[in-house]
Motif scaffolding. Structure first.
Motif, short mmCIF file in Angstrom:
data_model
loop_
_atom_site.label_atom_id
_atom_site.label_comp_id
_atom_site.label_asym_id
_atom_site.label_seq_id
_atom_site.Cartn_x
_atom_site.Cartn_y
_atom_site.Cartn_z
N ARG A 101 14.31 4.23 -35.99
CA ARG A 101 12.96 3.84 -36.43
C ARG A 101 11.88 4.26 -35.44
NH1 ARG A 101 16.29 -0.22 -38.37
NH2 ARG A 101 16.01 -0.71 -40.59
N ALA A 102 12.27 4.55 -34.23
CA ALA A 102 11.28 4.89 -33.20
C ALA A 102 10.54 6.18 -33.53
CB ALA A 102 11.96 5.02 -31.84
N VAL A 103 11.17 7.08 -34.29
CA VAL A 103 10.49 8.36 -34.57
C VAL A 103 9.34 8.20 -35.55
CG1 VAL A 103 12.61 9.65 -34.11
CG2 VAL A 103 12.01 9.05 -36.47
N PHE A 104 9.21 7.02 -36.13
CA PHE A 104 8.12 6.78 -37.07
C PHE A 104 6.89 6.23 -36.37
CE2 PHE A 104 11.93 6.89 -39.59
CZ PHE A 104 11.56 7.42 -40.81
N TRP A 105 6.90 6.23 -35.07
CA TRP A 105 5.76 5.71 -34.31
C TRP A 105 5.12 6.82 -33.51
CZ3 TRP A 105 5.67 4.42 -28.72
CH2 TRP A 105 4.47 3.82 -28.34
N CYS A 106 3.81 6.94 -33.62
CA CYS A 106 3.03 7.89 -32.82
C CYS A 106 2.59 7.17 -31.55
CB CYS A 106 1.80 8.36 -33.60
SG CYS A 106 0.63 9.29 -32.59
N THR A 130 1.30 -3.55 -43.82
CA THR A 130 1.99 -3.33 -42.55
C THR A 130 1.32 -2.20 -41.78
OG1 THR A 130 4.08 -4.08 -43.51
CG2 THR A 130 4.21 -2.72 -41.53
N ARG A 131 1.12 -2.43 -40.49
CA ARG A 131 0.51 -1.42 -39.63
C ARG A 131 1.52 -0.32 -39.35
NH1 ARG A 131 -0.92 -4.61 -36.10
NH2 ARG A 131 -3.08 -4.97 -36.64
N PHE A 132 1.09 0.95 -39.49
CA PHE A 132 2.02 2.06 -39.35
C PHE A 132 1.30 3.28 -38.80
CE2 PHE A 132 6.05 4.01 -40.58
CZ PHE A 132 6.89 2.92 -40.62
N SER A 133 2.05 4.20 -38.20
CA SER A 133 1.45 5.39 -37.59
C SER A 133 1.30 6.56 -38.54
CB SER A 133 2.33 5.88 -36.42
OG SER A 133 2.37 4.96 -35.38
N TYR A 134 2.23 6.70 -39.47
CA TYR A 134 2.25 7.88 -40.33
C TYR A 134 2.14 7.49 -41.79
CZ TYR A 134 4.00 10.22 -36.13
OH TYR A 134 4.13 10.71 -34.85
N MET A 168 10.87 -12.51 -41.22
CA MET A 168 10.33 -11.17 -41.35
C MET A 168 11.44 -10.14 -41.50
SD MET A 168 7.52 -9.38 -38.89
CE MET A 168 6.57 -10.88 -38.92
N ASN A 169 11.24 -9.24 -42.45
CA ASN A 169 12.22 -8.19 -42.77
C ASN A 169 11.65 -6.84 -42.32
OD1 ASN A 169 13.82 -6.23 -43.96
ND2 ASN A 169 14.05 -7.36 -45.88
N VAL A 170 12.33 -6.19 -41.42
CA VAL A 170 11.81 -4.94 -40.85
C VAL A 170 11.68 -3.83 -41.89
CG1 VAL A 170 14.05 -3.96 -40.17
CG2 VAL A 170 12.00 -3.46 -38.79
N ASP A 171 12.41 -3.94 -42.97
CA ASP A 171 12.33 -2.91 -44.02
C ASP A 171 11.39 -3.31 -45.16
OD1 ASP A 171 14.01 -1.20 -42.65
OD2 ASP A 171 15.81 -1.99 -43.61
N LYS A 192 4.57 0.07 -34.26
CA LYS A 192 5.98 0.47 -34.31
C LYS A 192 6.69 -0.14 -35.51
CE LYS A 192 6.79 1.25 -29.37
NZ LYS A 192 7.58 0.84 -28.18
N TRP A 193 7.75 0.53 -35.93
CA TRP A 193 8.62 -0.01 -36.99
C TRP A 193 9.62 -0.94 -36.30
CZ3 TRP A 193 11.64 3.46 -40.98
CH2 TRP A 193 12.11 2.65 -42.03
N ASP A 194 9.13 -2.06 -35.83
CA ASP A 194 9.91 -2.94 -34.98
C ASP A 194 9.27 -4.34 -35.04
OD1 ASP A 194 11.06 -4.38 -32.90
OD2 ASP A 194 10.93 -2.73 -31.44
N THR A 195 10.00 -5.29 -35.55
CA THR A 195 9.42 -6.63 -35.71
C THR A 195 9.18 -7.34 -34.38
OG1 THR A 195 11.64 -7.54 -36.01
CG2 THR A 195 10.39 -7.01 -38.00
N ASN A 196 9.73 -6.81 -33.29
CA ASN A 196 9.48 -7.44 -31.99
C ASN A 196 8.04 -7.22 -31.51
OD1 ASN A 196 12.12 -8.50 -31.50
ND2 ASN A 196 12.81 -6.40 -31.12
#
Lengths: 198, 115
Positions: A34-39, A73-77, A61-64, A47-51
């Motif tokens: 999931r880390a590659v989905f973050w700029c 949901t906040r996202f980079s891409y 909370m469900n990460v997917d 980040k795609w990370d509930t932490n």
């Protein structure tokens, strides 16, 4: 890989739930990373990370569960869902709303020129449909956070870093065409890119 | 041709971010979303006049965009089309169907269609 396996592109949003699905669908093809989905230019809360990103759906909370909406949901891409054309049964992007059998994904055969078809790009991470990109909407347009440039991934897999101002310029016929799967610039569609957030 | 569609997401983190600079150049947080933010944005007129069919098609698409935003934000369909007009930040009154046609919400497609 995904399109080869399924004979369609992943599509952007599952309706009527309004959750982004493209990230979840292609996740296995990047080794579940999931880390590659973050700029890294964006804040850690993208980040795609509930932490670190508390904008996912579900209790707990469900990460997917990636919410698509005005307070999503906040996202980079973001994914090119509609191209330059407003939502309809047929998408001129790489597939918008998905709800089979009424709303289907886009097949690769529908993409006239994959090397000139925008697939994914930096998005303005403001929680407003962050998983989508649309040059006509200031809050969904590709971000210019790389010193005025934006990272664009095309349907054939190559990556470019053009000036964001070119990508969203309504007078730039070359870039207009690259938003649409038929590679047509859709000249009747207009928008005003002044004062877009970065 | 679509073979590498996915793998570039990971490549992007390598190829696309070499110019990344954290800090002052990071994207500023935009104002928090609210229903006061208009869904539709004023645009200059197209270079050539639209035909009536093109105007009808664009109106339909804009209304569908409004409906999608409403459903996504509220988690429900509007009780009637009118709710899209009276709820601030959604459909402007100027967004109307052509004479002789009317907007109808298709809950299966999550689109506005003509009847």
């Amino acid at each position: 890989m995904y399109a080869d396996d399924f004979d369609f592109y992943p599509g952007c949003i599952k309706i009527p739930q309004f959750t982004n699905i493209w990230q979840v669908r292609i996740l296995p093809y990047v080794g579940g990373n999931r880390a590659v989905f973050w700029c890294p230019v964006t804040e850690a809360n993208c980040k795609w990370d509930t932490n670190v990103n508390t904008t996912f759906g579900g209790t707990p909370m469900n990460v997917d569960w990636i919410i698509a909406g005005g307070t999503g949901t906040r996202f980079s891409y973001g994914y090119n869902d509609w191209g330059l054309v407003n939502p309809a049964v047929i998408s001129f992007g790489l597939g918008g709303d998905i709800n089979p059998p009424a709303r289907l994904e886009l097949r690769p055969a529908m993409v006239t020129k994959p090397s000139d078809m925008i697939a994914i790009a930096d998005t303005v991470a403001d929680r407003n449909f962050d998983g989508s990109i649309d040059p006509r909407n200031p809050r969904e347009a590709p971000s210019g956070r790389h010193n005025g440039y934006t990272v664009v991934i095309f349907a054939d897999g190559h990556v470019e870093s053009p000036k964001r101002s070119d990508v969203i310029d309504p007078n730039n016929q070359f870039w207009r065409a690259r938003w649409n799967c038929d590679n047509e610039p859709k000249p009747t569609i207009t928008w005003n890119p002044a004062n877009y957030p970065n | 041709m679509a073979r590498r569609f996915v793998t570039v997401v990971s490549l992007c983190s390598v190829l696309g971010l070499s110019a990344c600079k954290k800090g002052s150049e990071a994207a500023a947080e935009s104002p928090p979303p609210s229903e006061k933010n208009p869904v539709l944005r004023a645009a200059p007129p197209p270079a050539q006049p639209l035909s009536p069919d093109q105007v009808a098609e664009q109106s339909l698409g804009q209304m569908s965009e409004v409906l999608r935003s409403f459903v996504a934000n509220k988690g429900r369909f509007p009780t009637a089309l009118e709710e899209l007009y009276v709820t601030p930040g959604y459909a402007p009154r100027s967004l109307q169907p052509p004479a002789g046609r009317r907007f109808v919400i298709d809950t299966n497609l999550v689109l506005v269609v003509y009847r």
